[in-house]
Scaffold this active site. Structure first.
Site, PDB file in Angstrom:
ATOM      1  N   PRO A 288       9.695  -4.321   2.414  1.00 45.73           N
ATOM      2  CA  PRO A 288       8.939  -4.815   2.058  1.00 45.73           C
ATOM      3  C   PRO A 288       8.053  -3.757   1.354  1.00 45.73           C
ATOM      4  O   PRO A 288       7.566  -3.387   1.481  1.00 45.73           O
ATOM      5  CB  PRO A 288       8.390  -4.940   3.343  1.00 45.73           C
ATOM      6  N   GLY A 289       6.570  -4.928   0.141  1.00 47.78           N
ATOM      7  CA  GLY A 289       6.178  -3.966  -0.039  1.00 47.78           C
ATOM      8  C   GLY A 289       6.075  -2.901  -1.667  1.00 47.78           C
ATOM      9  O   GLY A 289       5.811  -2.815  -2.127  1.00 47.78           O
ATOM     10  N   THR A 290       8.377  -3.352  -1.966  1.00 53.21           N
ATOM     11  CA  THR A 290       8.104  -2.478  -2.723  1.00 53.21           C
ATOM     12  C   THR A 290       7.791  -3.252  -4.100  1.00 53.21           C
ATOM     13  O   THR A 290       8.106  -2.321  -5.380  1.00 53.21           O
ATOM     14  CB  THR A 290       9.376  -2.426  -2.465  1.00 53.21           C
ATOM     15  N   GLY A 291       7.604  -3.742  -3.933  1.00 54.15           N
ATOM     16  CA  GLY A 291       6.576  -4.056  -5.644  1.00 54.15           C
ATOM     17  C   GLY A 291       7.932  -6.188  -6.124  1.00 54.15           C
ATOM     18  O   GLY A 291       7.555  -6.199  -7.235  1.00 54.15           O
ATOM     19  N   LYS A 292       8.289  -7.023  -5.563  1.00 48.93           N
ATOM     20  CA  LYS A 292       9.440  -7.546  -5.714  1.00 48.93           C
ATOM     21  C   LYS A 292       8.366  -8.742  -6.467  1.00 48.93           C
ATOM     22  O   LYS A 292       8.485  -9.221  -7.143  1.00 48.93           O
ATOM     23  CB  LYS A 292      10.158  -8.327  -4.051  1.00 48.93           C
ATOM     24  N   THR A 293       7.910  -9.364  -5.746  1.00 50.00           N
ATOM     25  CA  THR A 293       6.835 -10.248  -5.740  1.00 50.00           C
ATOM     26  C   THR A 293       5.832  -9.797  -7.283  1.00 50.00           C
ATOM     27  O   THR A 293       6.044 -11.148  -8.898  1.00 50.00           O
ATOM     28  CB  THR A 293       5.820 -11.214  -5.205  1.00 50.00           C
TER      29      THR A 293
ATOM     30  N   GLY B 121      15.495  -5.186  -1.257  1.00 54.47           N
ATOM     31  CA  GLY B 121      14.520  -4.467  -0.919  1.00 54.47           C
ATOM     32  C   GLY B 121      13.745  -3.725   0.078  1.00 54.47           C
ATOM     33  O   GLY B 121      13.283  -5.310   0.100  1.00 54.47           O
TER      34      GLY B 121
ATOM     35  N   ASP C  62       8.788   7.407  21.703  1.00 54.78           N
ATOM     36  CA  ASP C  62       9.626   8.367  21.401  1.00 54.78           C
ATOM     37  C   ASP C  62      10.739   8.273  22.043  1.00 54.78           C
ATOM     38  O   ASP C  62      12.489   8.363  21.058  1.00 54.78           O
ATOM     39  CB  ASP C  62       9.059  10.099  21.533  1.00 54.78           C
TER      40      ASP C  62
ATOM     41  N   GLU D 226       1.081  16.370  21.766  1.00 57.97           N
ATOM     42  CA  GLU D 226       1.646  16.477  20.908  1.00 57.97           C
ATOM     43  C   GLU D 226       1.203  17.338  20.450  1.00 57.97           C
ATOM     44  O   GLU D 226       2.394  17.777  19.468  1.00 57.97           O
ATOM     45  CB  GLU D 226       0.141  15.517  20.141  1.00 57.97           C
TER      46      GLU D 226
HETATM   47  P1  ADP Z   1       7.214  -7.424  -2.035  1.00 51.61           P
HETATM   48  O1  ADP Z   1       7.303  -8.309  -2.698  1.00 51.61           O
HETATM   49  O2  ADP Z   1       8.054  -6.643  -2.330  1.00 51.61           O
HETATM   50  O3  ADP Z   1       7.201  -7.154  -0.759  1.00 51.61           O
HETATM   51  P2  ADP Z   1       4.958  -6.787  -3.333  1.00 51.61           P
HETATM   52  O4  ADP Z   1       5.065  -7.623  -4.704  1.00 51.61           O
HETATM   53  O5  ADP Z   1       3.976  -8.243  -2.843  1.00 51.61           O
HETATM   54  O6  ADP Z   1       5.480  -6.824  -2.451  1.00 51.61           O
HETATM   55  O7  ADP Z   1       3.798  -5.332  -3.895  1.00 51.61           O
HETATM   56  C1  ADP Z   1       2.666  -6.134  -2.944  1.00 51.61           C
HETATM   57  C2  ADP Z   1       1.279  -5.247  -3.629  1.00 51.61           C
HETATM   58  O8  ADP Z   1       1.587  -3.833  -3.711  1.00 51.61           O
HETATM   59  C3  ADP Z   1       1.773  -5.603  -5.266  1.00 51.61           C
HETATM   60  O9  ADP Z   1       0.803  -6.783  -5.339  1.00 51.61           O
HETATM   61  C4  ADP Z   1       1.065  -4.570  -5.956  1.00 51.61           C
HETATM   62  O10 ADP Z   1      -0.492  -3.970  -5.268  1.00 51.61           O
HETATM   63  C5  ADP Z   1       1.473  -3.013  -5.397  1.00 51.61           C
HETATM   64  N1  ADP Z   1       2.662  -2.619  -5.230  1.00 51.61           N
HETATM   65  C6  ADP Z   1       3.796  -3.059  -4.993  1.00 51.61           C
HETATM   66  N2  ADP Z   1       5.387  -2.711  -5.851  1.00 51.61           N
HETATM   67  C7  ADP Z   1       4.294  -1.804  -6.790  1.00 51.61           C
HETATM   68  C8  ADP Z   1       4.304  -1.047  -8.143  1.00 51.61           C
HETATM   69  N3  ADP Z   1       6.055  -0.803  -8.233  1.00 51.61           N
HETATM   70  N4  ADP Z   1       3.866  -0.978  -9.174  1.00 51.61           N
HETATM   71  C9  ADP Z   1       2.554  -0.827  -8.909  1.00 51.61           C
HETATM   72  N5  ADP Z   1       2.378  -1.746  -7.783  1.00 51.61           N
HETATM   73  C10 ADP Z   1       3.251  -1.917  -6.856  1.00 51.61           C
HETATM   74 ZN    ZN Z   2       5.197  11.322  21.195  1.00 48.40          ZN
END
Ligand code: ADP
Ligand code: ZN
Length: 594
Positions: free
Chosen positions: A197-202, A195, A493, A418
């Site tokens: 980045p930043g969706t909470g995989k770790t 998924g 753009d 803008e």
């Molecule tokens: P990924 O590994 O997918 O890039 P991370 O797990 O490192 O993302 O997410 C980074 C931080 O964002 C987490 O430590 C948490 O604080 C927040 N976060 C991301 N997804 C969630 C979620 N589904 N629920 C709660 N916190 C989340």
């Molecule tokens: Zn523009």
């Protein structure tokens, strides 16, 4: 403990240097009179001396009145006899030998330096958990999270219910492995979380370990890929060995695409090191027994470029998608993170969730944190809706760069630009409503027009995409109409326009002339070759893309020229206030249309 040793070594060095300086400065302890050699012989001849001390080539003695004398014996040479015969005064100079300590010290300096450099690099290089592993070149460098310390539970992961459901089975297995193996069930060795980045995989992987109460080894795929061939493979071997010794446990490999990229990619020769590492990973995963109780969780945001061998049964045969959260998910994530801060009564998380489409969990977490920081800086007790809104802007568009120096002309051009975006979006039915327009520079942009979709959309129709093209072009066109000039400010753009238009024609089959066919461009970085097409097709595609963009350009230009008055009014308002919102634009438009 580490600091203790560090301090100790520093003090040792200081003591050493001090001692050295002291002993050098102190110099010879006795004070004596140097006497020429011939004089000494004379004294002997005259029976003046009763006892002497000979030390190497130095002869010393003390007289009755406690004065010390010494002389140095010259080396034997024919000249010496001759000189003595002729009664020449002979004073032998002592050769200045450096202190023994200094010589030893100097001869050791290169080794000490070498050792220091080596030590430094070994410690510095072993980023995660490398502290104590000075000798660990082929060691895994995985970071261990103790189950006792890990407080992350599945409840901390919000808004990704399907993914949580899929992994909860693994938690059960890790808790009671025997129950499953007795029943003859084969538990997956590998789980691939994919998924954006930043969706909470770790976070999810950590939650599995936390929930099951097992150790959690975490390593990034890029840590395997080193300069030297063979080290990655040996790290993989070591990691799995460590995992097996500590079973049941979870081994988490982040960014697995760094090692697990499609093997044919990169052309001839490829990347030997990466390939070896990947092979080792496959070998290790195949070597797992059902009773090893080690589960590999890997994460990637490029699941499409992974080597198919990784996804075969027995390896990462379970794939769990961790999507960007929807409105409900965002609300839950916001609530999870807001537990740590003081929240005012006016805060409505539902509204906040609605206003953050496309935000990842990490961005939402970041936003709450920003809000807490802003709150503290403003000296407030709790977070309000206004603060959250500001935090959102910051996360979405980067920090404001109020100190950036902009000429009056630049500011004017930006305002028109803008206003152009905003007006085109405003006038085209079906476009995302304009939420906010600003000419305060943020991040790399000089200004921004923010639109917020009324509802989540998972797919886009042709009309919507076309409207987007028009809106994107609106900025440049406004500059053209007003100043008859083009600036680089529209570069981004235009890049997006080209990208969307080409995708509409080549990937989404939205051009009638080309038809519903895909012509994906090559992706040399990931070794994905482009589609083969005839020259006519290439020409046709180019033509279609051009026509599409031209049509959007004409539409936008038409809107801006017929509504020139409103364009001027919005621009003026922007120059006055720097930021205007939806309602303010509405007022301006209403004023000029009635
Ligand atoms: P990924 O590994 O997918 O890039 P991370 O797990 O490192 O993302 O997410 C980074 C931080 O964002 C987490 O430590 C948490 O604080 C927040 N976060 C991301 N997804 C969630 C979620 N589904 N629920 C709660 N916190 C989340
Ligand atoms: Zn523009």
């Amino acid at each position: 403990m580490k600091y203790f040793y560090k301090n100790l070594s520093i003090w040792l060095v200081v003591a050493l240097v001090a001692f050295l300086l002291f002993s050098l400065l102190k110099g010879p302890t006795e004070v004596y009179h140097s006497i020429p050699y011939d004089e000494f012989l004379e004294k002997v001849d005259n029976d003046v001396l009763s006892s002497v001390i000979i030390n190497n080539n130095t002869i010393s003695w003390t007289t009755a009145d406690k004065t010390a004398y010494r002389t140095i014996i010259p080396e034997k040479s024919p000249a010496l006899d001759h000189l003595l015969n002729k009664k020449v005064k002979i004073l032998v100079k002592e050769d200045m030998k450096p202190h023994w300590f200094l010589t030893t010290f100097l001869s050791w300096v290169p080794f000490i330096l070498l050792f220091g450099v080596w030590f430094f690099f070994m410690r510095g290089g072993g980023q995660p958990g490398g502290g104590g592993k000075a000798m660990a070149f082929g060691k895994s460098r995985a970071q261990l999270v103790d189950p006792e310390q890990s407080k992350i539970r599945l409840a901390d992961v919000a808004g990704v219910d399907e993914a949580k459901e899929e992994v909860s089975e693994i938690v059960d297995f890790l808790k009671q492995p025997d129950k499953f193996t007795d029943a003859g069930a084969r538990i997956p060795t590998g789980v691939l979380l994919y998924g954006e980045p930043g969706t909470g995989k770790t976070l999810l992987a950590k939650a599995i370990a936390g929930e099951a109460g097992v150790p959690f080894y975490s390593i990034s795929g890029s840590n395997f890929v080193e300069m030297y061939v063979g080290i990655g493979a040996s790290r993989v071997r070591d990691l799995f060995k460590e995992g097996k010794q500590n079973a049941p446990c979870i081994i988490f490999i982040d960014e697995i695409d760094a090692v697990g990229r499609h093997r044919s990619s990169g052309g001839a020769g490829g990347n030997d090191e990466r390939e070896q590492t990947l092979n080792q990973l496959l070998v290790e995963m195949d070597g797992f027994e059902a009773n090893d109780h080690v589960i590999i969780v890997a994460a990637t945001n490029r699941q499409d470029i992974l080597d198919p061998a990784l996804l075969r049964p027995g390896r990462f045969d379970r794939q769990v998608m961790v999507p960007l959260p929807d409105v409900g998910g965002r609300r839950k994530i916001l609530q999870v993170h807001s537990r740590k801060i003081q929240v005012g009564e006016d805060v409505d998380w539902k509204v906040m969730a609605k206003g953050t489409p496309g935000f990842s969990g990490a961005q939402l977490a970041n936003m709450v944190n920003e809000a807490a920081l802003l709150m503290t800086r403003a000296g407030k007790e709790f977070v309000t809706m206004e603060i959250l809104e500001e935090a959102k802007d910051k996360v979405m568009m980067g920090a404001e760069r109020k100190s950036m120096i902009i000429t009056e002309h630049e500011k004017k051009v930006t305002a028109y630009h803008e206003a152009g975006h905003a007006l085109v979006a405003w006038m085209l039915p079906g476009s995302d409503p304009v939420h906010k327009v600003t000419i305060i520079p943020r991040g790399r942009a000089l200004g921004l027009t923010m639109q917020l979709p009324q509802e989540e959309r998972n797919s886009h129709d042709r009309t919507y995409l076309f409207i987007n093209l028009c809106t994107l072009l609106g900025g440049r066109i406004a500059e053209e109409i007003v100043f008859n000039e083009m600036t680089t400010g529209a570069g981004n753009d235009i890049e997006r326009v080209s990208d969307i238009a080409r995708k509409m024609v080549c990937e989404w089959g939205m051009s009638d002339a080309v038809g519903p066919m895909t012509f994906k461009p090559s992706d040399p970085l990931n070794g994905i070759p482009g589609q083969i097409m005839s020259e006519e097709t290439a020409l046709l595609i180019d033509n279609e893309v051009k026509q599409l963009v031209q049509k959007a350009y004409d539409t936008a230009k038409d809107i801006l020229t017929t509504n020139r008055e409103i364009l001027e009014a919005v621009t003026q308002s922007l120059l006055d206030k720097e930021t205007i919102n939806h309602d303010e634009i509405q007022q301006i438009v209403q004023l000029h249309t009635t």
